[in-house]
Design an enzyme around this catalytic site. Sequence first.
Site, mmCIF file in Angstrom:
data_model
loop_
_atom_site.group_PDB
_atom_site.id
_atom_site.type_symbol
_atom_site.label_atom_id
_atom_site.label_comp_id
_atom_site.label_asym_id
_atom_site.label_seq_id
_atom_site.Cartn_x
_atom_site.Cartn_y
_atom_site.Cartn_z
ATOM 1 N N LYS A 1 -9.125 -17.407 92.070
ATOM 2 C CA LYS A 1 -8.756 -18.478 92.996
ATOM 3 C C LYS A 1 -9.636 -19.689 92.757
ATOM 4 O O LYS A 1 -10.633 -19.632 92.028
ATOM 5 C CB LYS A 1 -8.843 -18.021 94.445
ATOM 6 C CG LYS A 1 -10.226 -17.726 94.981
ATOM 7 C CD LYS A 1 -10.101 -17.318 96.451
ATOM 8 C CE LYS A 1 -11.460 -17.015 97.069
ATOM 9 N NZ LYS A 1 -11.329 -16.585 98.488
ATOM 10 N N LYS B 1 -0.987 -13.572 95.780
ATOM 11 C CA LYS B 1 -1.289 -13.784 97.194
ATOM 12 C C LYS B 1 -0.653 -15.098 97.657
ATOM 13 O O LYS B 1 -0.934 -16.161 97.097
ATOM 14 C CB LYS B 1 -2.794 -13.815 97.416
ATOM 15 C CG LYS B 1 -3.495 -12.522 97.006
ATOM 16 C CD LYS B 1 -4.941 -12.478 97.447
ATOM 17 C CE LYS B 1 -5.748 -13.614 96.872
ATOM 18 N NZ LYS B 1 -7.170 -13.538 97.239
#
Length: 234
Positions: A27, A85
């Site tokens: 991320k 996600k």
Amino acid sequence: MRLLVSVTDADEARLAVEGGVDIVDVKNPAEGSLGAAGPGVIVRVREVVPPELPVSAAIGDLPGLPGTAALAALGAARSGAAYVKVGLWGTSTTDGAAAVLSAVRDALDGGAAVIAAAYADAERVPGGPLPPGAVVAAARRAGVGGCLLDTAVKDGRRLFEWLTPDALAALVADGHAAGLEMALAGALRAEDLSLVRATGADIAGVRSAACRDGRRTAPLDAERIRRLCAACER
């Protein structure tokens, strides 16, 4: 219980693997709690992570636009992510969240697991995202792979400051009843892992606890990760 550690690049991914992590998560913290890294970053991380270890990737806090979410998710999956996600910041109803998740599920067509992300501290985000219970319900309705319960604001306040262990255990049980894999994250510390395990969660996600001085912006520390992995195994 498995340990997920968030990384920002391939060098950090190598440290996470050295520490014995179960899932390497990609991320970009500069873009928020679920900030998306570029496809090239995911590709490079996948190249240095052993094939038997899954890579997950966040695709950001998305608007309520199913097509946009589906396209972003497909890019992450084709770059090597086994878990994608999905932030649901821009959806104000369970129906809207389920529509976004369904579009992502259809786009990936089983090529990667779709993880719906919820925020325990949703109440303190202006125009905030759906509360965790609504996200679990949307994930169940969409038939995706799992749900992540995290914190939106990264100011050091932990998941357990927003939801009690009993409340989290109830959400985990709801998810499991629907066949969802359940992950908990949000400024978790080493001493929190026993509480996470007691909720019945499948995965504990960390960043700051795996960093050299406990700050999420500091370098990862393989020895810290080893201790966290040992705590998860216990």
